[in-house]
Design a protein around this motif. Structure first.
Motif, mmCIF file in Angstrom:
data_model
loop_
_atom_site.group_PDB
_atom_site.id
_atom_site.type_symbol
_atom_site.label_atom_id
_atom_site.label_comp_id
_atom_site.label_asym_id
_atom_site.label_seq_id
_atom_site.Cartn_x
_atom_site.Cartn_y
_atom_site.Cartn_z
ATOM 1 N N HIS A 45 0.833 -1.209 0.000
ATOM 2 C CA HIS A 45 0.000 0.000 0.000
ATOM 3 C C HIS A 45 0.867 1.259 0.000
ATOM 4 O O HIS A 45 0.620 2.192 -0.784
ATOM 5 C CB HIS A 45 -0.920 -0.009 1.228
ATOM 6 N N HIS A 46 1.867 1.304 0.866
ATOM 7 C CA HIS A 46 2.686 2.521 0.983
ATOM 8 C C HIS A 46 3.598 2.734 -0.226
ATOM 9 O O HIS A 46 3.843 3.877 -0.614
ATOM 10 C CB HIS A 46 3.486 2.497 2.289
ATOM 11 N N VAL A 47 4.097 1.664 -0.829
ATOM 12 C CA VAL A 47 4.893 1.809 -2.060
ATOM 13 C C VAL A 47 4.078 2.539 -3.116
ATOM 14 O O VAL A 47 4.517 3.554 -3.687
ATOM 15 C CB VAL A 47 5.352 0.432 -2.598
ATOM 16 N N HIS A 48 2.868 2.054 -3.363
ATOM 17 C CA HIS A 48 2.066 2.618 -4.445
ATOM 18 C C HIS A 48 1.477 3.978 -4.077
ATOM 19 O O HIS A 48 1.297 4.831 -4.953
ATOM 20 C CB HIS A 48 1.017 1.602 -4.898
ATOM 21 N N ARG A 49 1.234 4.213 -2.796
ATOM 22 C CA ARG A 49 0.750 5.529 -2.369
ATOM 23 C C ARG A 49 1.833 6.584 -2.530
ATOM 24 O O ARG A 49 1.571 7.689 -3.014
ATOM 25 C CB ARG A 49 0.273 5.492 -0.919
ATOM 26 N N LEU A 50 3.070 6.259 -2.126
ATOM 27 C CA LEU A 50 4.167 7.221 -2.267
ATOM 28 C C LEU A 50 4.445 7.535 -3.736
ATOM 29 O O LEU A 50 4.708 8.685 -4.094
ATOM 30 C CB LEU A 50 5.436 6.689 -1.589
ATOM 31 N N LEU A 51 4.401 6.527 -4.576
ATOM 32 C CA LEU A 51 4.595 6.753 -6.014
ATOM 33 C C LEU A 51 3.528 7.684 -6.560
ATOM 34 O O LEU A 51 3.817 8.603 -7.331
ATOM 35 C CB LEU A 51 4.563 5.421 -6.772
ATOM 36 N N ALA A 52 2.284 7.467 -6.136
ATOM 37 C CA ALA A 52 1.167 8.301 -6.609
ATOM 38 C C ALA A 52 1.249 9.706 -6.027
ATOM 39 O O ALA A 52 1.062 10.694 -6.742
ATOM 40 C CB ALA A 52 -0.159 7.657 -6.238
ATOM 41 N N ASP A 53 1.546 9.812 -4.735
ATOM 42 C CA ASP A 53 1.616 11.124 -4.075
ATOM 43 C C ASP A 53 2.629 12.045 -4.739
ATOM 44 O O ASP A 53 2.393 13.241 -4.883
ATOM 45 C CB ASP A 53 1.985 10.974 -2.595
ATOM 46 N N ASP A 54 3.772 11.481 -5.121
ATOM 47 C CA ASP A 54 4.833 12.293 -5.723
ATOM 48 C C ASP A 54 4.816 12.243 -7.244
ATOM 49 O O ASP A 54 5.736 12.747 -7.891
ATOM 50 C CB ASP A 54 6.201 11.858 -5.187
ATOM 51 N N ALA A 55 3.787 11.629 -7.808
ATOM 52 C CA ALA A 55 3.631 11.524 -9.272
ATOM 53 C C ALA A 55 4.914 11.027 -9.936
ATOM 54 O O ALA A 55 5.391 11.599 -10.923
ATOM 55 C CB ALA A 55 3.193 12.866 -9.863
ATOM 56 N N ILE A 56 5.486 9.964 -9.381
ATOM 57 C CA ILE A 56 6.744 9.413 -9.899
ATOM 58 C C ILE A 56 6.430 8.452 -11.050
ATOM 59 O O ILE A 56 5.671 7.490 -10.872
ATOM 60 C CB ILE A 56 7.517 8.683 -8.788
#
Length: 198
Positions: A158-169
């Motif tokens: 969950h946190h891997v994909h949330r961080l990627l989405a949050d920072d638009a990486i």
């Protein structure tokens, strides 16, 4: 040889095929005569010097993993004059593991420390030419000898994909589906063969 190596990073929760994916990419590139360097085993090395792991991760163990990963990639590229560097666990991965550990324990990181670690990760993410994020499929059995905490494993995903989405990486999601793995390998190979002089 290109002016700088192509960097490919992989991240995702444990036992979702990250290492296998990088091995496949490495074998394909070596078959095309491309000089490849691969990093890894950061969590095991951290545990080896007494730092906490998995659901016990701390800000200190996370910072060590991020900093050591940065150093390993530099050393790997230099040691073999690599055209491609394959990073088993891009820096954002360590941050996701920390956030998952804190949630799992019902704790919070103070804001300045969290911002400092996020900034450290943010300085590194632009160097990746390809970023592959594996996706947890809980229906796929894992080696029972690992004794994984299923809730923690899911929190990391969950946190891997949330961080990627949050920072638009920019990244490519890689599911457990065989075709998804094949597409990830093909993407990486296409870029590397286009960029590297073989």
């Amino acid at each position: 040889m290109t002016s700088k190596p192509v960097h490919i990073g992989v991240l995702g929760t444990h036992s979702t095929g990250k290492t296998m994916l990088l091995k496949r990419i490495e074998m394909e590139l070596l078959g095309h005569g491309v000089a490849v360097a691969r990093t890894g085993r950061l969590a095991k090395r951290a545990a080896g010097i007494g730092l906490p792991k998995m659901a016990q991760h701390t800000a200190a163990s996370t910072e060590w993993i991020i900093a050591q990963g940065i150093a390993d990639e530099i050393a790997a590229a230099t040691a073999v004059d690599a055209e491609v560097v394959l990073a088993d666990r891009a820096p954002l991965d360590a941050l996701a593991y920390l956030h998952a550990a804190l949630e799992h324990r019902g704790e919070r990181l103070d804001r300045p420390e969290n911002e400092r670690l996020r900034l450290l990760v943010a300085t590194q993410m632009p160097k990746y030419d390809v970023l592959l994020a594996t996706v947890l499929d809980e229906s796929v059995p894992v080696d029972e000898s690992h004794n994984y905490d299923a809730r923690y494993r899911s929190l990391v995903d969950h946190h891997v994909h949330r961080l990627l989405a949050d920072d638009a990486i920019p990244h490519h999601r890689v599911t457990s589906d065989h075709d998804s793995h094949n597409r990830a390998v093909e993407r990486a190979l296409e870029l590397c063969l286009r960029e590297a002089v073989v």
